[in-house]
Design a protein around this motif. Structure first.
Motif, PDB file in Angstrom:
ATOM      1  N   ILE A  42       0.820  -1.202   0.000  1.00 58.87           N
ATOM      2  CA  ILE A  42       0.000   0.000   0.000  1.00 58.87           C
ATOM      3  C   ILE A  42       0.859   1.259   0.000  1.00 58.87           C
ATOM      4  CG2 ILE A  42      -0.210   0.433   2.483  1.00 58.87           C
ATOM      5  CD1 ILE A  42      -3.113   0.933   2.104  1.00 58.87           C
ATOM      6  N   ALA A  43       2.156   1.126   0.147  1.00 50.12           N
ATOM      7  CA  ALA A  43       3.050   2.283   0.233  1.00 50.12           C
ATOM      8  C   ALA A  43       2.901   3.160  -0.996  1.00 50.12           C
ATOM      9  CB  ALA A  43       4.496   1.809   0.353  1.00 50.12           C
ATOM     10  N   PRO A  44       2.844   4.481  -0.809  1.00 49.25           N
ATOM     11  CA  PRO A  44       2.702   5.382  -1.957  1.00 49.25           C
ATOM     12  C   PRO A  44       3.827   5.191  -2.971  1.00 49.25           C
ATOM     13  CG  PRO A  44       2.394   6.565   0.110  1.00 49.25           C
ATOM     14  CD  PRO A  44       2.863   5.202   0.463  1.00 49.25           C
ATOM     15  N   VAL A  45       3.496   5.466  -4.229  1.00 52.33           N
ATOM     16  CA  VAL A  45       4.478   5.309  -5.299  1.00 52.33           C
ATOM     17  C   VAL A  45       5.659   6.232  -5.047  1.00 52.33           C
ATOM     18  CG1 VAL A  45       4.890   5.629  -7.746  1.00 52.33           C
ATOM     19  CG2 VAL A  45       2.748   4.626  -6.968  1.00 52.33           C
ATOM     20  N   GLY A  46       6.851   5.704  -5.158  1.00 54.18           N
ATOM     21  CA  GLY A  46       8.050   6.508  -4.998  1.00 54.18           C
ATOM     22  C   GLY A  46       8.569   6.543  -3.573  1.00 54.18           C
ATOM     23  N   GLU A  47       7.803   6.063  -2.601  1.00 56.93           N
ATOM     24  CA  GLU A  47       8.273   6.080  -1.210  1.00 56.93           C
ATOM     25  C   GLU A  47       9.165   4.869  -0.999  1.00 56.93           C
ATOM     26  OE1 GLU A  47       6.508   6.210   3.349  1.00 56.93           O
ATOM     27  OE2 GLU A  47       5.172   6.184   1.630  1.00 56.93           O
ATOM     28  N   VAL A  48      10.394   5.091  -0.567  1.00 54.35           N
ATOM     29  CA  VAL A  48      11.358   4.001  -0.460  1.00 54.35           C
ATOM     30  C   VAL A  48      11.626   3.609   0.978  1.00 54.35           C
ATOM     31  CG1 VAL A  48      12.464   4.599  -2.640  1.00 54.35           C
ATOM     32  CG2 VAL A  48      13.290   5.621  -0.535  1.00 54.35           C
ATOM     33  N   MET A 236      -5.901   9.045  -7.968  1.00 52.93           N
ATOM     34  CA  MET A 236      -5.294   9.876  -9.005  1.00 52.93           C
ATOM     35  C   MET A 236      -4.247  10.820  -8.427  1.00 52.93           C
ATOM     36  SD  MET A 236      -8.827  10.722 -11.004  1.00 52.93           S
ATOM     37  CE  MET A 236      -8.155  12.061 -11.969  1.00 52.93           C
ATOM     38  N   MET A 237      -4.439  11.256  -7.173  1.00 52.31           N
ATOM     39  CA  MET A 237      -3.490  12.166  -6.535  1.00 52.31           C
ATOM     40  C   MET A 237      -2.342  11.423  -5.858  1.00 52.31           C
ATOM     41  SD  MET A 237      -6.134  14.837  -4.759  1.00 52.31           S
ATOM     42  CE  MET A 237      -4.815  15.856  -4.100  1.00 52.31           C
ATOM     43  N   ALA A 238      -2.650  10.315  -5.205  1.00 52.09           N
ATOM     44  CA  ALA A 238      -1.642   9.579  -4.432  1.00 52.09           C
ATOM     45  C   ALA A 238      -1.900   8.086  -4.608  1.00 52.09           C
ATOM     46  CB  ALA A 238      -1.713   9.971  -2.951  1.00 52.09           C
ATOM     47  N   PRO A 239      -1.477   7.517  -5.738  1.00 55.11           N
ATOM     48  CA  PRO A 239      -1.791   6.108  -6.026  1.00 55.11           C
ATOM     49  C   PRO A 239      -1.151   5.150  -5.034  1.00 55.11           C
ATOM     50  CG  PRO A 239      -0.199   6.971  -7.598  1.00 55.11           C
ATOM     51  CD  PRO A 239      -0.687   8.140  -6.798  1.00 55.11           C
ATOM     52  N   SER A 240      -1.892   4.123  -4.692  1.00 56.35           N
ATOM     53  CA  SER A 240      -1.386   3.063  -3.825  1.00 56.35           C
ATOM     54  C   SER A 240      -1.895   1.735  -4.353  1.00 56.35           C
ATOM     55  CB  SER A 240      -1.846   3.277  -2.375  1.00 56.35           C
ATOM     56  OG  SER A 240      -3.256   3.312  -2.299  1.00 56.35           O
ATOM     57  N   VAL A 245       5.255   1.589 -12.324  1.00 58.14           N
ATOM     58  CA  VAL A 245       4.752   1.790 -13.680  1.00 58.14           C
ATOM     59  C   VAL A 245       3.240   1.619 -13.752  1.00 58.14           C
ATOM     60  CG1 VAL A 245       6.912   1.179 -14.800  1.00 58.14           C
ATOM     61  CG2 VAL A 245       5.268  -0.612 -14.228  1.00 58.14           C
ATOM     62  N   GLY A 246       2.584   1.554 -12.590  1.00 54.85           N
ATOM     63  CA  GLY A 246       1.122   1.525 -12.554  1.00 54.85           C
ATOM     64  C   GLY A 246       0.502   0.155 -12.611  1.00 54.85           C
ATOM     65  N   ALA A 247       1.295  -0.905 -12.568  1.00 54.96           N
ATOM     66  CA  ALA A 247       0.732  -2.254 -12.564  1.00 54.96           C
ATOM     67  C   ALA A 247       0.144  -2.555 -11.185  1.00 54.96           C
ATOM     68  CB  ALA A 247       1.803  -3.280 -12.907  1.00 54.96           C
ATOM     69  N   VAL A 248      -1.014  -3.182 -11.164  1.00 60.26           N
ATOM     70  CA  VAL A 248      -1.702  -3.469  -9.912  1.00 60.26           C
ATOM     71  C   VAL A 248      -0.974  -4.583  -9.172  1.00 60.26           C
ATOM     72  CG1 VAL A 248      -3.858  -4.252  -8.863  1.00 60.26           C
ATOM     73  CG2 VAL A 248      -3.910  -2.750 -10.866  1.00 60.26           C
ATOM     74  N   VAL A 249      -0.562  -4.306  -7.933  1.00 64.96           N
ATOM     75  CA  VAL A 249       0.126  -5.305  -7.109  1.00 64.96           C
ATOM     76  C   VAL A 249      -0.585  -5.508  -5.775  1.00 64.96           C
ATOM     77  CG1 VAL A 249       2.386  -4.896  -8.146  1.00 64.96           C
ATOM     78  CG2 VAL A 249       1.674  -3.533  -6.179  1.00 64.96           C
ATOM     79  N   GLY A 250      -1.708  -4.828  -5.548  1.00 61.61           N
ATOM     80  CA  GLY A 250      -2.440  -4.948  -4.296  1.00 61.61           C
ATOM     81  C   GLY A 250      -3.894  -5.292  -4.545  1.00 61.61           C
ATOM     82  N   ASN A 251      -4.610  -5.634  -3.481  1.00 62.99           N
ATOM     83  CA  ASN A 251      -6.032  -5.904  -3.628  1.00 62.99           C
ATOM     84  C   ASN A 251      -6.813  -4.592  -3.601  1.00 62.99           C
ATOM     85  OD1 ASN A 251      -6.434  -5.171  -0.856  1.00 62.99           O
ATOM     86  ND2 ASN A 251      -5.821  -7.243  -0.243  1.00 62.99           N
ATOM     87  N   ILE A 252      -8.109  -4.680  -3.728  1.00 62.62           N
ATOM     88  CA  ILE A 252      -8.925  -3.482  -3.889  1.00 62.62           C
ATOM     89  C   ILE A 252      -8.871  -2.596  -2.643  1.00 62.62           C
ATOM     90  CG2 ILE A 252     -11.028  -4.648  -3.104  1.00 62.62           C
ATOM     91  CD1 ILE A 252     -10.715  -1.805  -5.710  1.00 62.62           C
ATOM     92  N   TRP A 253      -8.773  -3.192  -1.462  1.00 62.51           N
ATOM     93  CA  TRP A 253      -8.691  -2.385  -0.250  1.00 62.51           C
ATOM     94  C   TRP A 253      -7.388  -1.586  -0.217  1.00 62.51           C
ATOM     95  CZ3 TRP A 253     -10.666   0.394   3.227  1.00 62.51           C
ATOM     96  CH2 TRP A 253      -9.974   0.719   4.400  1.00 62.51           C
ATOM     97  N   GLU A 254      -6.300  -2.203  -0.613  1.00 66.01           N
ATOM     98  CA  GLU A 254      -5.014  -1.514  -0.621  1.00 66.01           C
ATOM     99  C   GLU A 254      -4.999  -0.384  -1.652  1.00 66.01           C
ATOM    100  OE1 GLU A 254      -2.845  -5.722   0.563  1.00 66.01           O
ATOM    101  OE2 GLU A 254      -2.419  -4.773  -1.361  1.00 66.01           O
ATOM    102  N   ILE A 255      -5.740  -0.564  -2.736  1.00 65.67           N
ATOM    103  CA  ILE A 255      -5.832   0.486  -3.755  1.00 65.67           C
ATOM    104  C   ILE A 255      -6.663   1.656  -3.237  1.00 65.67           C
ATOM    105  CG2 ILE A 255      -6.789   1.028  -6.034  1.00 65.67           C
ATOM    106  CD1 ILE A 255      -6.115  -1.893  -6.804  1.00 65.67           C
TER     107      ILE A 255
END
Length: 628
Positions: A42-48, A236-240, A245-255
């Motif tokens: 669920i970590a935001p995109v780009g957060e390392v 759209m503002m903070a994808p999780s 590259v936008g591929a879905v790796v989590g379930n709907i709750w995590e999204i």
């Protein structure tokens, strides 16, 4: 009073239940996911790196990322030619349709909430006037449900036609959740029509509780629709739940459960209630001014007071919810935060201050005018002048800009880009002081209004008043001290911390004031109130509220959407359409004004339809020749 106290407690419990359903209930994590796995996905995109945890391992090579993305279906990368060209600005079309849908969506979600509260008050007090008022509120908004559906359907059609790749990606990410969203509309429509048209059929006895249950289910459906739609906006503002590259790796709750989801849920929930109260208040003002019947004027005066009470009560905590939202935006992406409040959009927060100041001044003016209904209000007229002074001075501080757009000669005359006296008033510490003082002053106006028709009979009333005055004085001194000392004489990091303490001080004043008054005026002597005895000019304050609310909502919608800059989904799916830039402030101002005018015209249509249902044409009398 015991009866009223119990009624109030049950009302608050129901209100809390609705809030829980709308915000917390969808948050059931799918069983079987370990805490660490969920947190990582669920970590935001780009957060390392998360605080207190080791760094997240990144892919060893770009080729590996590309291979995994291909398997998981990465976000599309549309080019300019992939966007249909219809000869008009696609963004302008979607902007108008989306904003109109949001306006009416906010209205039809908010009105049933406080209608249910008012109906519940009528049940516990046994006063059928509450029931009649709640029914009339629903009648006003009933047309709004159809208008919401029209704009919603038009928006969906426009999005799929004008942005097919983006909508295809969103459908892929959210999957079956979209079907749940559509299904909730059927539930909401069913409960709505049974709730409204069954009002008189389920009015008394146990059937009344059936009716209240229908209202509760209606609101649960509406709030579920709201939080589902909010998850799209915050994704759209903070994808999780997706990778780089936008591929879905989590379930709907995590999204859905991104970092901005709950702040948006709370902010819109509160804002919708205030917005709905403002709109139905304008209807009450319209009906009050259009009749000379004393009984009808008394009824619509009471209806207008209730609407203003709802709007202002919801508006008081709204800045705090907005503060939480902006803090989360900064925490997710400092670039987004700086774009909003330190870049091209910064001047819009001056416009926001003007609109919020208008709302607070109009609400206070209506409360002061409403004090003329009671004979006991004379004792508070001196305080009204002090409150007005605080509001105006705070308002002027709030709208003072930090920098000005000046020519070279003007800068030379001024001695720099910042005014040597007014410049310090343009930064956030001064504005934090101003907004908190305005909120405290508004609450004091409300408190004086509630006291104006009562005389305390408890022996400790003088001590209670002295204690309350001490709280106000200490709170004002603390807010000013925190803003001045930590805002101008310490490190920048302490400015943020002091603003939290200022918010806490304001909340303490509100909570302590309500507590003292509830105890002091228990079994108080009640003075007569003369409903309908209010100046006509006060009703124009009720007209000002929905105009300012509507413009403010559209303005903040522009800010929220613009912080994504040239992205459909921030850092994941780039916008390569002809409109992939932040609109200029002038263009945005024209669009915001356009949608505000369109909404107000539709609201007038709603008022006309609601008024039309109560009219009945007289049967023509036959003339002597047998013709009408």
């Amino acid at each position: 009073m015991k009866r009223m106290k119990g009624m109030l407690g049950r009302t608050l419990m129901l209100f809390a239940a609705l809030l829980f359903i709308g915000i917390a209930a969808p948050g059931v994590v799918v069983a079987g996911d370990s805490g660490g796995n969920v947190q990582e996905r669920i970590a935001p995109v780009g957060e390392v790196r998360l605080q207190g945890q080791p760094p997240v391992e990144m892919a060893s090579a770009p080729a590996q990322v590309e291979e995994e993305a291909a398997e998981l279906q990465a976000a599309p990368r549309p080019e300019r030619k992939d966007y249909p060209n219809i000869g008009l600005s696609s963004r302008a079309i979607v902007w108008v349709l989306a904003q109109m849908h949001l306006f009416f969506g906010a209205l039809v979600l908010a009105v049933p909430l406080f209608v249910l509260m008012i109906e519940l008050v009528g049940v516990f007090t046994g006063d059928e006037r509450y029931d009649d008022m709640a029914h009339e509120f629903m009648k006003i908004s009933l047309t709004g449900f159809s208008i919401t559906a029209i704009f919603g359907g038009s928006l969906a059609l426009a999005l799929f036609m004008l942005y097919p790749d983006f909508m295809g990606y969103m459908m892929h990410v959210f999957g079956a959740q979209v079907l749940v969203y559509a299904l909730m509309f059927f539930f909401e429509s069913f409960f709505l029509y049974v709730y409204y048209y069954g009002w008189n059929a389920f009015r008394y006895g146990n059937l009344k509780w059936v009716h209240l249950t229908l209202g509760l289910l209606l609101n649960a459906s509406g709030l579920t629709i709201m939080v589902l739609a909010n998850s799209w906006a915050t994704f759209m503002m903070a994808p999780s739940g997706v990778n780089e590259v936008g591929a879905v790796v989590g379930n709907i709750w995590e999204i859905m459960k991104g970092p901005l989801w709950n702040p948006i849920n709370l902010h819109r929930f509160i804002a919708n209630i205030g917005f709905g109260g403002a709109v139905v208040g304008a209807y009450a003002a319209f009906k009050f001014l259009s009749t000379r019947d004393p009984d009808k004027r008394a009824h619509y005066d009471w209806m207008g007071y209730t609407s203003n009470f709802i709007a202002i009560l919801a508006f008081l905590p709204l800045p705090f919810a907005g503060y939480w939202l902006m803090a989360e935006i900064y925490a997710y992406s400092q670039q987004m935060g700086i774009t909003a409040m330190g870049g091209i959009l910064a001047w819009l927060f001056i416009v926001q201050a003007v609109l919020i100041g208008t709302i607070l001044l109009a609400g206070n003016f209506y409360l002061w005018s409403g004090m003329s209904r009671t004979d006991g209000s004379e004792r508070y007229k001196g305080l009204i002048k002090i409150i007005a002074f605080v509001l105006v001075v705070s308002f002027l501080i709030w709208v003072t800009p930090h920098t000005l757009i000046l020519s070279a000669s003007e800068i030379s005359l001024l001695g720099g880009s910042h005014h040597h006296i007014l410049g310090p008033l343009g930064i956030m510490p001064a504005k934090n002081i101003a907004v908190n003082l305005m909120l405290i002053a508004t609450f004091l106006s409300f408190q004086l209004y509630r006291r104006s028709d009562k005389v305390a009979t408890v022996r400790w009333a003088p001590l209670g008043n002295a204690l309350l005055i001490g709280v106000y004085v200490a709170a004002v001194a603390n807010i000013i001290f925190l803003g001045v000392y930590y805002g101008y004489f310490t490190n920048t990091v302490y400015k943020v911390g002091s603003s939290v303490a200022q918010v806490g001080t304001t909340l303490v004043v509100i909570i302590f004031g309500l507590l003292i008054d509830s105890l002091m005026f228990k079994n108080a002597r009640v003075l007569p109130s003369h409903w309908g005895r209010i100046p006509d000019r006060s009703q124009y304050a009720l007209f000002a509220l929905p105009i300012a609310f509507t413009w403010l909502m559209a303005l903040m919608g522009y800010v929220r959407s613009s912080v994504k800059t040239h992205w459909h989904v921030y850092t994941v799916m780039k916008d390569n359409s002809p409109d992939n830039f932040i609109p200029t402030i002038g263009y945005a101002g024209n669009m915001i004004t356009l949608v505000t005018i369109l909404f107000l015209l539709c609201v007038l249509f709603m008022f006309w339809v609601a008024n039309l249902s109560g009219d009945k044409q007289a049967k023509p009398e036959l003339a002597a020749g047998g013709e009408a």
